[in-house]
Design a protein around this motif. Structure first.
Motif, PDB file in Angstrom:
ATOM      1  N   ASP A 245      -3.475  10.228   2.776  1.00  0.00           N
ATOM      2  CA  ASP A 245      -3.551   8.957   2.051  1.00  0.00           C
ATOM      3  C   ASP A 245      -3.740   7.785   3.021  1.00  0.00           C
ATOM      4  O   ASP A 245      -4.483   6.837   2.735  1.00  0.00           O
ATOM      5  CB  ASP A 245      -2.324   8.763   1.164  1.00  0.00           C
ATOM      6  N   GLU A 246      -3.091   7.857   4.186  1.00  0.00           N
ATOM      7  CA  GLU A 246      -3.250   6.807   5.194  1.00  0.00           C
ATOM      8  C   GLU A 246      -4.709   6.710   5.644  1.00  0.00           C
ATOM      9  O   GLU A 246      -5.275   5.601   5.752  1.00  0.00           O
ATOM     10  CB  GLU A 246      -2.359   7.096   6.410  1.00  0.00           C
ATOM     11  N   GLU A 247      -5.335   7.846   5.917  1.00  0.00           N
ATOM     12  CA  GLU A 247      -6.728   7.850   6.359  1.00  0.00           C
ATOM     13  C   GLU A 247      -7.659   7.331   5.273  1.00  0.00           C
ATOM     14  O   GLU A 247      -8.620   6.600   5.563  1.00  0.00           O
ATOM     15  CB  GLU A 247      -7.133   9.274   6.758  1.00  0.00           C
ATOM     16  N   ALA A 248      -7.385   7.703   4.028  1.00  0.00           N
ATOM     17  CA  ALA A 248      -8.230   7.260   2.919  1.00  0.00           C
ATOM     18  C   ALA A 248      -8.244   5.737   2.836  1.00  0.00           C
ATOM     19  O   ALA A 248      -9.314   5.111   2.668  1.00  0.00           O
ATOM     20  CB  ALA A 248      -7.733   7.867   1.610  1.00  0.00           C
ATOM     21  N   MET A 249      -7.085   5.108   2.959  1.00  0.00           N
ATOM     22  CA  MET A 249      -7.015   3.647   2.872  1.00  0.00           C
ATOM     23  C   MET A 249      -7.583   2.976   4.119  1.00  0.00           C
ATOM     24  O   MET A 249      -8.228   1.927   4.036  1.00  0.00           O
ATOM     25  CB  MET A 249      -5.568   3.205   2.620  1.00  0.00           C
ATOM     26  N   LEU A 250      -7.358   3.585   5.288  1.00  0.00           N
ATOM     27  CA  LEU A 250      -7.875   3.008   6.528  1.00  0.00           C
ATOM     28  C   LEU A 250      -9.402   2.995   6.536  1.00  0.00           C
ATOM     29  O   LEU A 250     -10.032   1.966   6.817  1.00  0.00           O
ATOM     30  CB  LEU A 250      -7.354   3.812   7.722  1.00  0.00           C
ATOM     31  N   ILE A 251     -10.000   4.130   6.228  1.00  0.00           N
ATOM     32  CA  ILE A 251     -11.459   4.260   6.320  1.00  0.00           C
ATOM     33  C   ILE A 251     -12.159   3.411   5.270  1.00  0.00           C
ATOM     34  O   ILE A 251     -13.223   2.829   5.534  1.00  0.00           O
ATOM     35  CB  ILE A 251     -11.866   5.743   6.193  1.00  0.00           C
ATOM     36  N   THR A 252     -11.577   3.320   4.082  1.00  0.00           N
ATOM     37  CA  THR A 252     -12.189   2.507   3.016  1.00  0.00           C
ATOM     38  C   THR A 252     -11.771   1.047   3.087  1.00  0.00           C
ATOM     39  O   THR A 252     -12.244   0.221   2.299  1.00  0.00           O
ATOM     40  CB  THR A 252     -11.833   3.065   1.631  1.00  0.00           C
ATOM     41  N   GLU A 253     -10.854   0.734   4.021  1.00  0.00           N
ATOM     42  CA  GLU A 253     -10.351  -0.634   4.216  1.00  0.00           C
ATOM     43  C   GLU A 253      -9.788  -1.207   2.916  1.00  0.00           C
ATOM     44  O   GLU A 253     -10.084  -2.331   2.509  1.00  0.00           O
ATOM     45  CB  GLU A 253     -11.445  -1.528   4.805  1.00  0.00           C
ATOM     46  N   THR A 254      -8.961  -0.407   2.266  1.00  0.00           N
ATOM     47  CA  THR A 254      -8.277  -0.798   1.041  1.00  0.00           C
ATOM     48  C   THR A 254      -6.774  -0.739   1.256  1.00  0.00           C
ATOM     49  O   THR A 254      -6.300  -0.191   2.251  1.00  0.00           O
ATOM     50  CB  THR A 254      -8.677   0.113  -0.134  1.00  0.00           C
ATOM     51  N   GLU A 255      -6.016  -1.272   0.294  1.00  0.00           N
ATOM     52  CA  GLU A 255      -4.561  -1.350   0.456  1.00  0.00           C
ATOM     53  C   GLU A 255      -3.801  -0.436  -0.490  1.00  0.00           C
ATOM     54  O   GLU A 255      -2.578  -0.320  -0.375  1.00  0.00           O
ATOM     55  CB  GLU A 255      -4.100  -2.800   0.268  1.00  0.00           C
ATOM     56  N   THR A 256      -4.490   0.181  -1.438  1.00  0.00           N
ATOM     57  CA  THR A 256      -3.820   1.108  -2.342  1.00  0.00           C
ATOM     58  C   THR A 256      -4.599   2.414  -2.406  1.00  0.00           C
ATOM     59  O   THR A 256      -5.821   2.436  -2.185  1.00  0.00           O
ATOM     60  CB  THR A 256      -3.708   0.535  -3.771  1.00  0.00           C
TER      61      THR A 256
END
Length: 313
Positions: free
Chosen positions: A195-206
């Motif tokens: 989940d951390e990688e998903a938000m980091l790569i997409t530059e989102t907060e949720t």
């Protein structure tokens, strides 16, 4: 070799003095590691045919890594012994506040070249797995990584990708990590993220926003591992959550790699474009079992000794 894994093979030196910094710690446990190396070992443990492409030092630690892989029936003819570089080491200690004291001593893994990767015969491979961790850093490995990806894509192989983000590795290089991850996300047939990688790569907060972005970015299927909450599967414009397996974890090291290995073991020989949700649900359920089994033992390689395909029955 139905599956090829490329990336780092290294030695993890884990401080066993609880709460001690690396400078204060006196006792260290030596463990073979590296995300793509773990994935290869998991596939081998499950009974799959797998080849590892990596570079280690021509030293006792590099030779140990090759020996351990061979014990898991991993094809190591493309694990190169480098006479000029020492085997890569990662030193880590878990502090009482949950933070990690970490030192990465990069060596031979960075030196894998395009020419060495070009010598891999892709004819008998169905899947090529890229576990990025160190491959998005500077060094010949970066170019070798892209050259193999381009060949695999051209030859119609299934491309698997796991970004394996490590904050302590990338520091101020996060933008290049995101840029390179997006390139692979757009070309991969299967991607596994945290989940951390998903938000980091997409530059989102949720996670919800990240998932929506990934549905637009990913041409293939993606899985976001959520620990005890299960696995979020992105497939054909929709998302599903597959429940996890309830366990009392001993050590979570390598659980994500076991998950990926189990997915690739099951995908081998299948036409990924023909798989519907029912098929993917079964694949993810089995992969969750592999991840759970890994958490019941201390250390990834020790866990993989107890990993076999009978857990899928």
């Amino acid at each position: 070799m139905s599956v090829i894994c490329i990336g780092e093979a290294l030695i993890d030196m884990i401080c066993t003095d609880k709460g001690s910094s690396l400078s204060d710690g006196q006792h260290f446990l030596k463990k073979p590691g590296g995300a793509p190396t773990n994935v290869a070992a998991a596939i081998g443990a499950l009974g799959g045919e797998v080849l590892l492409s990596a570079k280690v030092g021509n030293d006792p630690f590099g030779r140990q890594l090759i020996s351990v892989m061979q014990d898991f029936n991993v094809d190591t003819k493309h694990v190169h012994l480098d006479p000029k570089s020492f085997t890569t080491f990662a030193f880590v200690s878990l502090m009482l506040d949950g933070e990690r004291d970490f030192v990465f001593n990069r060596g031979a893994d960075a030196a894998l070249t395009e020419a060495e990767v070009a010598a891999i015969d892709l004819a008998s491979a169905n899947i090529v797995h890229f576990g990025s961790a160190t491959a998005f850093l500077e060094g010949p490995l970066n170019a070798a990584y892209y050259s193999l990806k381009d060949r695999a894509k051209k030859d119609g192989k299934i491309i698997s990708f796991d970004p394996n983000y490590r904050h302590l590795l990338f520091g101020d290089k996060i933008p290049t990590f995101i840029k390179q991850s997006l390139l692979f996300l757009k070309e991969a047939d299967f991607t596994k993220l945290s989940d951390e990688e998903a938000m980091l790569i997409t530059e989102t907060e949720t996670l919800e926003d990240a998932t929506e972005a990934l549905l637009e970015i990913c041409k293939g299927v993606f899985a976001i591992t959520l620990g005890k909450e299960g696995t979020l599967l992105g497939l054909a414009g929709k998302t599903y959550v597959i429940p996890s397996i309830a366990i009392q974890p001993v050590d979570t090291t390598g659980a994500g790699d076991a998950f990926v290995g189990a997915v690739l073991y099951q995908l081998d020989g299948l036409k990924i474009q023909d798989l519907d949700f029912a098929a993917w649900k079964k694949i993810v359920e089995n992969a969750n079992k592999a991840g759970a089994r890994t958490c019941e033992y201390l250390g990834a390689m020790e866990a993989f000794k107890n990993l076999n395909n009978s857990i899928f029955n």
